[in-house]
Design a protein around this motif. Structure first.
Motif, short mmCIF file in Angstrom:
data_model
loop_
_atom_site.label_atom_id
_atom_site.label_comp_id
_atom_site.label_asym_id
_atom_site.label_seq_id
_atom_site.Cartn_x
_atom_site.Cartn_y
_atom_site.Cartn_z
N VAL A 147 -95.66 138.57 68.28
CA VAL A 147 -96.48 137.42 68.66
C VAL A 147 -96.11 136.22 67.80
O VAL A 147 -95.97 135.10 68.30
CB VAL A 147 -97.99 137.75 68.53
CG1 VAL A 147 -98.85 136.54 68.82
CG2 VAL A 147 -98.37 138.92 69.43
N ALA A 148 -95.91 136.44 66.51
CA ALA A 148 -95.54 135.34 65.60
C ALA A 148 -94.20 134.73 66.03
O ALA A 148 -94.05 133.51 66.00
CB ALA A 148 -95.45 135.84 64.17
N GLY A 149 -93.26 135.56 66.43
CA GLY A 149 -91.96 135.07 66.87
C GLY A 149 -92.06 134.26 68.15
O GLY A 149 -91.41 133.22 68.29
N VAL A 150 -92.88 134.72 69.09
CA VAL A 150 -93.05 134.01 70.36
C VAL A 150 -93.62 132.61 70.11
O VAL A 150 -93.22 131.64 70.76
CB VAL A 150 -93.98 134.80 71.32
CG1 VAL A 150 -94.41 133.96 72.50
CG2 VAL A 150 -93.27 136.07 71.79
N PHE A 151 -94.53 132.50 69.13
CA PHE A 151 -95.17 131.22 68.85
C PHE A 151 -94.53 130.48 67.67
O PHE A 151 -95.11 129.56 67.11
CB PHE A 151 -96.67 131.41 68.63
CG PHE A 151 -97.39 131.82 69.88
CD1 PHE A 151 -97.65 130.90 70.88
CD2 PHE A 151 -97.78 133.14 70.07
CE1 PHE A 151 -98.31 131.28 72.04
CE2 PHE A 151 -98.44 133.53 71.23
CZ PHE A 151 -98.70 132.60 72.22
N SER A 152 -93.32 130.89 67.30
CA SER A 152 -92.50 130.23 66.27
C SER A 152 -93.18 130.11 64.91
O SER A 152 -93.07 129.08 64.23
CB SER A 152 -92.07 128.84 66.75
OG SER A 152 -91.33 128.94 67.93
N TYR A 153 -93.87 131.14 64.50
CA TYR A 153 -94.45 131.16 63.16
C TYR A 153 -93.36 131.55 62.18
O TYR A 153 -92.56 132.43 62.45
CB TYR A 153 -95.60 132.17 63.07
CG TYR A 153 -96.92 131.58 63.47
CD1 TYR A 153 -97.82 131.14 62.52
CD2 TYR A 153 -97.28 131.47 64.80
CE1 TYR A 153 -99.03 130.59 62.88
CE2 TYR A 153 -98.48 130.93 65.18
CZ TYR A 153 -99.36 130.48 64.21
OH TYR A 153 -100.55 129.94 64.57
#
Length: 181
Positions: free
Chosen positions: A154-160
């Motif tokens: 999820v973090a990767g999808v939202f560029s965290y």
């Protein structure tokens, strides 16, 4: 069909929950950095008064006072977390030197304004240490969430991306300046 719909709803709720947790942690890290920034500003505001007080007693310590003034100016400019830590480390070490120099001037050590400034600096350093611990704790939690499966998806999808810790590389700078009242 109903099973697929239930799985989709469950997945959507999970993604929303992880995303909201990441947002919360990111905001806590920003709040933590703000706390550090406030204390660094308070310390930077105190430095000119401290320098002026010492200057009145220690005329031949000009180079040290100029270095403190330069580092103070540097510390109030915006930096990355790493650059800010390096600047603050240098300022802390130089303030320690100033306190050592002050020991050589009995009149200065007895000056009520100097004593008040020393006390304020000591209090700011204590608060700054607490602010650093809070910031680093929230960054640790955020970074753990960003790196842990399955929240890392999820973090990767939202560029965290990971936040840097506020670290001091010199072991002697990890301690507040010695303030002898």
């Amino acid at each position: 069909m109903a099973v697929v719909l239930i799985l989709f709803i469950f997945l959507a709720l999970y993604v929303a929950a992880v995303y909201n947790r990441l947002v919360r942690l990111r905001n806590l890290a920003k709040e933590g950095w703000s706390g550090i920034d406030v204390q660094l500003k308070r310390r930077a505001d105190l430095v000119p008064n401290l320098v002026d007080t010492v200057k009145a007693y220690a005329q031949h310590e000009k180079q040290l006072l100029e270095e403190i003034t330069r580092l103070r100016s540097e510390s109030i400019r915006p930096h990355s977390v790493k650059e800010q830590a390096e600047t603050e480390q240098a300022l802390t070490i130089t303030l320690r030197k100033l306190m050592v120099v002050a020991e050589a001037y009995p009149d200065l050590r007895a000056d009520t304004n100097f004593l008040k400034l020393q006390k304020q600096l000591s209090e700011i350093e204590d608060t700054l240490q607490k602010a650093r611990r809070y910031y680093n704790g929230t960054v640790r939690e955020l970074n753990t969430k960003i790196e842990s499966f399955p929240s890392n998806v999820v973090a990767g999808v939202f560029s965290y991306s990971k936040y840097p810790f506020f670290e001091l590389s010199d072991a002697s700078a990890r301690h507040a300046p010695e303030i002898n009242l």
